[in-house]
Design a protein around this motif. Structure first.
Motif, PDB file in Angstrom:
ATOM      1  N   ASP A 295      19.448  90.970  43.224  1.00 40.18           N
ATOM      2  CA  ASP A 295      20.096  90.948  44.530  1.00 40.18           C
ATOM      3  C   ASP A 295      21.581  90.624  44.350  1.00 40.18           C
ATOM      4  OD1 ASP A 295      20.244  88.196  44.080  1.00 40.18           O
ATOM      5  OD2 ASP A 295      18.526  87.739  45.355  1.00 40.18           O
ATOM      6  N   ARG A 296      22.306  90.539  45.452  1.00 44.87           N
ATOM      7  CA  ARG A 296      23.758  90.385  45.383  1.00 44.87           C
ATOM      8  C   ARG A 296      24.173  89.084  44.695  1.00 44.87           C
ATOM      9  NH1 ARG A 296      27.744  87.950  48.380  1.00 44.87           N
ATOM     10  NH2 ARG A 296      29.770  89.032  48.437  1.00 44.87           N
ATOM     11  N   ASP A 297      23.554  87.964  45.087  1.00 48.23           N
ATOM     12  CA  ASP A 297      23.932  86.669  44.520  1.00 48.23           C
ATOM     13  C   ASP A 297      23.700  86.626  43.010  1.00 48.23           C
ATOM     14  OD1 ASP A 297      24.744  85.649  46.956  1.00 48.23           O
ATOM     15  OD2 ASP A 297      22.767  84.842  47.442  1.00 48.23           O
ATOM     16  N   LEU A 298      22.574  87.166  42.575  1.00 44.83           N
ATOM     17  CA  LEU A 298      22.282  87.138  41.148  1.00 44.83           C
ATOM     18  C   LEU A 298      23.153  88.126  40.375  1.00 44.83           C
ATOM     19  CD1 LEU A 298      18.399  86.731  40.963  1.00 44.83           C
ATOM     20  CD2 LEU A 298      20.176  85.012  40.622  1.00 44.83           C
ATOM     21  N   THR A 299      23.497  89.236  41.009  1.00 43.15           N
ATOM     22  CA  THR A 299      24.385  90.196  40.355  1.00 43.15           C
ATOM     23  C   THR A 299      25.735  89.547  40.064  1.00 43.15           C
ATOM     24  OG1 THR A 299      23.322  92.083  41.439  1.00 43.15           O
ATOM     25  CG2 THR A 299      25.540  92.417  40.581  1.00 43.15           C
ATOM     26  N   ILE A 300      26.254  88.830  41.043  1.00 39.93           N
ATOM     27  CA  ILE A 300      27.531  88.133  40.857  1.00 39.93           C
ATOM     28  C   ILE A 300      27.388  87.035  39.803  1.00 39.93           C
ATOM     29  CG2 ILE A 300      29.237  86.651  41.977  1.00 39.93           C
ATOM     30  CD1 ILE A 300      28.664  88.170  44.582  1.00 39.93           C
ATOM     31  N   GLY A 301      26.294  86.278  39.895  1.00 42.87           N
ATOM     32  CA  GLY A 301      26.062  85.203  38.934  1.00 42.87           C
ATOM     33  C   GLY A 301      25.921  85.714  37.518  1.00 42.87           C
ATOM     34  N   GLN A 302      25.269  86.871  37.368  1.00 43.93           N
ATOM     35  CA  GLN A 302      25.080  87.444  36.043  1.00 43.93           C
ATOM     36  C   GLN A 302      26.417  87.910  35.468  1.00 43.93           C
ATOM     37  OE1 GLN A 302      25.019  90.771  34.605  1.00 43.93           O
ATOM     38  NE2 GLN A 302      24.169  89.938  32.698  1.00 43.93           N
ATOM     39  N   MET A 303      27.268  88.472  36.318  1.00 43.37           N
ATOM     40  CA  MET A 303      28.594  88.912  35.873  1.00 43.37           C
ATOM     41  C   MET A 303      29.467  87.722  35.480  1.00 43.37           C
ATOM     42  SD  MET A 303      29.309  91.894  38.711  1.00 43.37           S
ATOM     43  CE  MET A 303      30.954  92.238  38.098  1.00 43.37           C
TER      44      MET A 303
ATOM     45  N   LYS B 155      26.423  83.069  34.386  1.00 39.96           N
ATOM     46  CA  LYS B 155      25.738  81.835  34.765  1.00 39.96           C
ATOM     47  C   LYS B 155      24.304  81.767  34.252  1.00 39.96           C
ATOM     48  CE  LYS B 155      28.490  80.789  38.861  1.00 39.96           C
ATOM     49  NZ  LYS B 155      28.473  80.498  40.325  1.00 39.96           N
ATOM     50  N   PHE B 156      23.787  82.869  33.770  1.00 41.20           N
ATOM     51  CA  PHE B 156      22.442  82.880  33.193  1.00 41.20           C
ATOM     52  C   PHE B 156      22.299  84.076  32.270  1.00 41.20           C
ATOM     53  CE2 PHE B 156      22.241  85.299  37.112  1.00 41.20           C
ATOM     54  CZ  PHE B 156      21.487  86.411  36.788  1.00 41.20           C
ATOM     55  N   GLN B 157      21.316  83.995  31.406  1.00 42.22           N
ATOM     56  CA  GLN B 157      21.010  85.095  30.507  1.00 42.22           C
ATOM     57  C   GLN B 157      19.968  85.980  31.167  1.00 42.22           C
ATOM     58  OE1 GLN B 157      19.731  83.811  26.622  1.00 42.22           O
ATOM     59  NE2 GLN B 157      18.912  85.830  26.063  1.00 42.22           N
TER      60      GLN B 157
END
Length: 390
Positions: free
Chosen positions: A331-339, A342-344
């Motif tokens: 989703d949007r929040d995780l896409t930003i976090g992954q970029m 913030k997580f593997q």
């Protein structure tokens, strides 16, 4: 010990499921022409070392949680299964991760699932289930808890995130979530009841249930299905509210597969175009087994599991791993976090929702690499050489 487990021990099954030469454990089994797949069940002790029931003393009750364990040293991998499943869904994965890195595994039957017995089994709220996780750790280890890595699939992944965010596991080392993302989970809730209604209500045997799980695609790995389906079903009760129909989903699946085979043998002519040939029916035996938990009755808790999950996951100040069956699940929040790093994250394509059952070897490799990268443990033997240096 449940009635299913007693039956398995009395049946004197082979020590391991038979496999073709060159076929790796945990890989998909492909059978040649004329060979039938073996849908017989396999007991838990082919994959776990011990099984026990631990008692948690509550203010007004005592609850018993079934756990399966393997390993004697290293960090503890606390494994939380998805909705409707049980600790046995981690069986094949557990044997593989133990062989790759120094660790211990503790797989738990969550509240209302498997062979866990609690006073209020209908309370599957995120708050109650995450509190269960903290109480289980406290009961097992007390103040001397070893480093713990929380790993959860689907509903269990959501409960792992809630437990971590509330700091209910003080010795928490890391967090791994398998195929659950807030955005896609919330979108799927509207169709969940339709999916649950599409499943058969009863099965004529354990083999029948295992066969359905594989043919329907719920579990795409026969080896895993033969052990994990035992945790999803129970003996059929005569007073069940929803008696089975004469034509269950598994009968339909078998019937359709036989029709396809006949069409290939007879020049590909569809049966519906042939005259004076009655449709072949599959005999429905007396129902003996049904689901252990009626997931349709847990709907009021679904939103509480997943609402706000992405931000909770991102806020946990520990090394995090997200394993997905497809990148489209982000989703949007995780896409930003992954970029933002913030997580593997790792995508394991060609898997169904039960990623750790469909490809237990690949999931074990991904988690082993994650543990080694973050220096949580050490590799066994020469396995470290297959991982890239970071």
């Amino acid at each position: 010990m449940s009635s299913l487990e007693k039956e398995l021990f009395l049946s004197k099954l082979p020590s391991r499921p038979p496999m073709r030469p060159g076929l790796q454990a945990g890989s998909k089994m492909r059978m040649g022409p004329g060979r039938k797949r073996d849908f017989s069940p396999v007991p838990w002790n082919h994959y776990f070392e011990t099984m026990e029931d631990i008692t948690i003393a509550r203010e007004i009750s005592k609850d018993s949680f079934r756990i399966y364990k393997s390993g004697s040293d290293g960090p503890v991998l606390l494994l939380l299964h998805g909705g409707g499943h049980s600790a046995l869904s981690w069986a094949v994965f557990s044997s593989m991760i133990i062989s790759r890195v120094k660790c211990r595994v503790v797989a738990v039957d969550l509240r209302g699932h498997g062979d866990t017995k609690v006073v209020n089994s209908d309370d599957l709220s995120a708050e109650t289930m995450s509190r269960d996780v903290g109480d289980i750790v406290d009961t097992l280890y007390g103040a001397d808890a070893p480093p713990i890595l929380l790993i959860g699939h689907s509903m269990g992944g959501a409960i792992a995130v809630h437990s971590a965010a509330k700091n209910l596991v003080p010795s928490l080392l890391g967090l791994c979530v398998i195929d659950v993302v807030e955005g896609t989970a919330m979108d799927a809730l509207n169709s969940m009841q339709t999916f649950l209604r599409s499943r058969p209500k009863v099965f004529s045997s354990v083999e029948n249930a295992i066969e359905w799980s594989v043919k329907s695609g719920q579990i795409r790995n026969l080896e895993s299905a033969r052990v994990s389906m035992l945790g999803q079903i129970k003996r059929y009760e005569d007073d069940l509210d929803t008696p089975g129909s004469s034509q269950s989903f598994i009968d339909t699946a078998i019937h359709e597969e036989e029709e396809e085979e006949e069409e290939e043998e007879e020049g590909g002519i569809p049966k519906k175009e042939k005259k004076n040939e009655p449709t072949k029916s599959i005999k429905q035996d007396t129902p003996e087994y049904t689901w252990r938990i009626e997931l349709s009755k847990t709907e009021k808790y679904w939103e509480g599991w997943f609402r706000g999950l992405s931000n909770l996951f991102l806020s946990c100040p520990i090394p995090k791993l997200l394993l997905l069956a497809g990148v489209d699940r982000l989703d949007r929040d995780l896409t930003i976090g992954q970029m933002q790093g913030k997580f593997q994250m790792q995508v394991l394509p060609q898997c169904g929702h039960a990623v750790h059952e469909d490809a237990p070897d690949k999931v074990a490799e991904a988690i082993a690499a994650y543990m080694i990268r973050n220096r949580f443990t050490e590799a066994k033997g020469d396995i470290q050489s297959i991982y890239p240096s970071f």
